[in-house]
Design a protein around this motif. Structure first.
Motif, mmCIF file in Angstrom:
data_model
loop_
_atom_site.group_PDB
_atom_site.id
_atom_site.type_symbol
_atom_site.label_atom_id
_atom_site.label_comp_id
_atom_site.label_asym_id
_atom_site.label_seq_id
_atom_site.Cartn_x
_atom_site.Cartn_y
_atom_site.Cartn_z
ATOM 1 N N VAL A 1 0.832 -1.201 0.000
ATOM 2 C CA VAL A 1 0.000 0.000 0.000
ATOM 3 C C VAL A 1 0.867 1.252 0.000
ATOM 4 O O VAL A 1 0.619 2.206 -0.742
ATOM 5 C CB VAL A 1 -0.937 -0.002 1.237
ATOM 6 C CG1 VAL A 1 -1.619 1.352 1.401
ATOM 7 C CG2 VAL A 1 -1.976 -1.107 1.105
ATOM 8 N N LEU A 2 1.914 1.256 0.813
ATOM 9 C CA LEU A 2 2.804 2.417 0.900
ATOM 10 C C LEU A 2 3.531 2.660 -0.422
ATOM 11 O O LEU A 2 3.702 3.818 -0.847
ATOM 12 C CB LEU A 2 3.816 2.194 2.026
ATOM 13 C CG LEU A 2 4.694 3.393 2.427
ATOM 14 C CD1 LEU A 2 3.830 4.554 2.878
ATOM 15 C CD2 LEU A 2 5.659 2.997 3.528
ATOM 16 N N LEU A 3 3.948 1.594 -1.088
ATOM 17 C CA LEU A 3 4.608 1.734 -2.381
ATOM 18 C C LEU A 3 3.651 2.301 -3.433
ATOM 19 O O LEU A 3 4.070 3.025 -4.345
ATOM 20 C CB LEU A 3 5.148 0.386 -2.857
ATOM 21 C CG LEU A 3 6.367 -0.158 -2.104
ATOM 22 C CD1 LEU A 3 6.730 -1.544 -2.618
ATOM 23 C CD2 LEU A 3 7.543 0.781 -2.232
ATOM 24 N N GLY A 4 2.374 1.970 -3.287
ATOM 25 C CA GLY A 4 1.382 2.543 -4.188
ATOM 26 C C GLY A 4 1.355 4.060 -4.107
ATOM 27 O O GLY A 4 1.170 4.749 -5.110
ATOM 28 N N VAL A 5 1.576 4.589 -2.909
ATOM 29 C CA VAL A 5 1.602 6.045 -2.711
ATOM 30 C C VAL A 5 2.910 6.633 -3.219
ATOM 31 O O VAL A 5 2.932 7.627 -3.956
ATOM 32 C CB VAL A 5 1.411 6.398 -1.218
ATOM 33 C CG1 VAL A 5 1.547 7.897 -0.998
ATOM 34 C CG2 VAL A 5 0.061 5.918 -0.735
ATOM 35 N N LEU B 1 3.542 4.849 -7.307
ATOM 36 C CA LEU B 1 2.462 4.993 -8.283
ATOM 37 C C LEU B 1 1.604 6.233 -8.051
ATOM 38 O O LEU B 1 0.663 6.481 -8.808
ATOM 39 C CB LEU B 1 1.565 3.739 -8.247
ATOM 40 C CG LEU B 1 2.268 2.408 -8.516
ATOM 41 C CD1 LEU B 1 1.284 1.262 -8.436
ATOM 42 C CD2 LEU B 1 2.970 2.427 -9.869
ATOM 43 N N HIS B 2 1.922 6.967 -6.977
ATOM 44 C CA HIS B 2 1.212 8.209 -6.637
ATOM 45 C C HIS B 2 -0.286 7.985 -6.446
ATOM 46 O O HIS B 2 -1.115 8.806 -6.860
ATOM 47 C CB HIS B 2 1.442 9.275 -7.721
ATOM 48 C CG HIS B 2 2.897 9.522 -8.012
ATOM 49 N ND1 HIS B 2 3.755 10.116 -7.105
ATOM 50 C CD2 HIS B 2 3.659 9.221 -9.107
ATOM 51 C CE1 HIS B 2 4.970 10.188 -7.615
ATOM 52 N NE2 HIS B 2 4.952 9.648 -8.829
ATOM 53 N N GLU B 3 -0.612 6.846 -5.835
ATOM 54 C CA GLU B 3 -2.007 6.558 -5.532
ATOM 55 C C GLU B 3 -2.431 7.322 -4.271
ATOM 56 O O GLU B 3 -1.597 7.653 -3.424
ATOM 57 C CB GLU B 3 -2.208 5.059 -5.325
ATOM 58 C CG GLU B 3 -1.920 4.231 -6.574
ATOM 59 C CD GLU B 3 -2.039 2.739 -6.315
ATOM 60 O OE1 GLU B 3 -2.205 2.365 -5.131
ATOM 61 O OE2 GLU B 3 -1.953 1.958 -7.281
ATOM 62 N N ARG B 4 -3.707 7.588 -4.174
ATOM 63 C CA ARG B 4 -4.240 8.260 -2.999
ATOM 64 C C ARG B 4 -4.827 7.231 -2.040
ATOM 65 O O ARG B 4 -5.607 6.367 -2.448
ATOM 66 C CB ARG B 4 -5.320 9.278 -3.388
ATOM 67 C CG ARG B 4 -4.777 10.471 -4.175
ATOM 68 C CD ARG B 4 -5.871 11.492 -4.420
ATOM 69 N NE ARG B 4 -5.359 12.675 -5.108
ATOM 70 C CZ ARG B 4 -6.103 13.742 -5.410
ATOM 71 N NH1 ARG B 4 -7.401 13.747 -5.093
ATOM 72 N NH2 ARG B 4 -5.553 14.770 -6.032
ATOM 73 N N LEU B 5 -4.443 7.324 -0.784
ATOM 74 C CA LEU B 5 -4.935 6.389 0.216
ATOM 75 C C LEU B 5 -6.176 6.939 0.903
ATOM 76 O O LEU B 5 -6.311 8.138 1.115
ATOM 77 C CB LEU B 5 -3.860 6.116 1.274
ATOM 78 C CG LEU B 5 -2.577 5.435 0.815
ATOM 79 C CD1 LEU B 5 -1.739 5.051 2.026
ATOM 80 C CD2 LEU B 5 -2.873 4.207 -0.023
ATOM 81 N N ARG B 6 -7.071 5.997 1.246
ATOM 82 C CA ARG B 6 -8.212 6.367 2.071
ATOM 83 C C ARG B 6 -7.758 6.483 3.520
ATOM 84 O O ARG B 6 -6.663 6.041 3.890
ATOM 85 C CB ARG B 6 -9.315 5.313 1.916
ATOM 86 C CG ARG B 6 -9.887 5.238 0.496
ATOM 87 C CD ARG B 6 -10.999 4.190 0.412
ATOM 88 N NE ARG B 6 -10.477 2.837 0.569
ATOM 89 C CZ ARG B 6 -9.999 2.112 -0.434
ATOM 90 N NH1 ARG B 6 -9.965 2.604 -1.670
ATOM 91 N NH2 ARG B 6 -9.542 0.884 -0.235
#
Length: 295
Positions: A105-109, A112-117
């Motif tokens: 999940v952290l790598l996604g942020v 990949l610049h994903e936004r976390l809920r």
């Protein structure tokens, strides 16, 4: 579901398998694991005539180099895992794979610049607190757990980026092809320092070393089969089977110590996973409602 349970079940009991390979050391085991994995993949490709996807991948420099990077990461993961298993740190390997979903999940942020809920951020923060608690309890940073979590997290990220362009068998074949020179050098060094054990202990021991290659490829192929058929949420829940089994092996079978601070750290990690799982299930249901009940 059967494919998923088989893959994670095999990964969960791998520490016991590697312990049964004594007196072979970790560096020799990893080297043979690479070489026999490549041999097993070659047999599968020839027997199933699946060389076309591999040849197509070899014609793409991007895929070839990407699989080389994936090979480096999985090599670090394998070497760390087996060193930990043979030195009485199976519980720490379990912690690493419990932390892995949070790292993903952290790598996604970060990558990949994903936004976390909000719930996902809460899970990340709780996991960070857990690492602090474990660091204080151990008296040192749990490097084994973090190396396993980050190496497999980055490995999964790379596989996700090229997953649509290469199948599991071809991918593992390319990874082990890249690692073959490293494995050969590793065997040469081991032979010069302490001597190789393959073929010198017993026929059963030699067969077991060959089997390490099979036990590398088979669960990955099972995982690929499961990932094509199961919802991601279901697959994410089954993945906890491997570290649970590793924890049981470490505590019940190998009698590794579990002082209160270690239980507290694991408890915080499990709380973070619970938060992450509930949020993932709720989000998945909400998305399905939007698809089935469009406005």
């Amino acid at each position: 579901m059967i494919f998923a349970i088989c893959s994670y079940g095999i990964w969960g009991f791998l520490p016991l398998y590697f312990l049964l390979l004594a007196p072979t050391g970790a560096f020799e085991i990893v080297a043979w694991r690479v070489l026999f994995s490549l041999a097993f993949c070659a047999v599968l490709i020839l027997s199933t005539r699946a060389w076309r996807p591999l040849l197509a991948a070899l014609r793409s420099p991007r895929i070839v180099w990407t699989m080389g990077l994936a090979g480096v990461l999985i090599f670090i993961n394998w070497q760390t895992f087996i060193l930990a298993a043979l030195s009485g740190h199976v519980v720490e390997t379990a912690l690493g794979y419990f932390i892995n979903p949070i790292i993903t999940v952290l790598l996604g942020v970060l990558v990949l610049h994903e936004r976390l809920r909000a719930a996902q951020w809460a899970a990340v923060v709780i996991s960070f607190i857990a690492v602090i608690v474990l660091t204080v309890g151990y008296g040192t940073v749990p490097w084994i757990s973090l190396i396993l979590a980050f190496s497999f997290g980055f490995y999964g990220l790379i596989k996700r980026r090229v997953g649509g362009h290469i199948d599991a068998l071809s991918g593992l074949t390319l990874e082990t092809m890249w690692l073959t020179p490293v494995a050969i050098i590793q065997l040469v060094v081991v032979s010069l320092i302490s001597g190789l054990t393959f073929g010198t202990v017993s026929p059963v021991h030699s067969i077991a070393l060959i089997g390490s290659g099979v036990l590398t490829a088979v669960p990955l192929l099972f995982f690929a089969a499961a990932s094509r058929r199961l919802p991601l949420t279901t697959l994410g829940l089954v993945q906890y089977l491997a570290p649970v089994l590793q924890l049981i092996v470490g505590v019940v079978v190998l009698h590794e110590p579990m002082p209160p601070e270690r239980w507290l750290g694991f408890g915080l990690v499990w709380l973070a996973l619970l938060v992450l799982t509930v949020d993932t299930v709720a989000s998945g249901r909400a998305q399905r409602r939007l698809v089935t009940d469009p406005i």
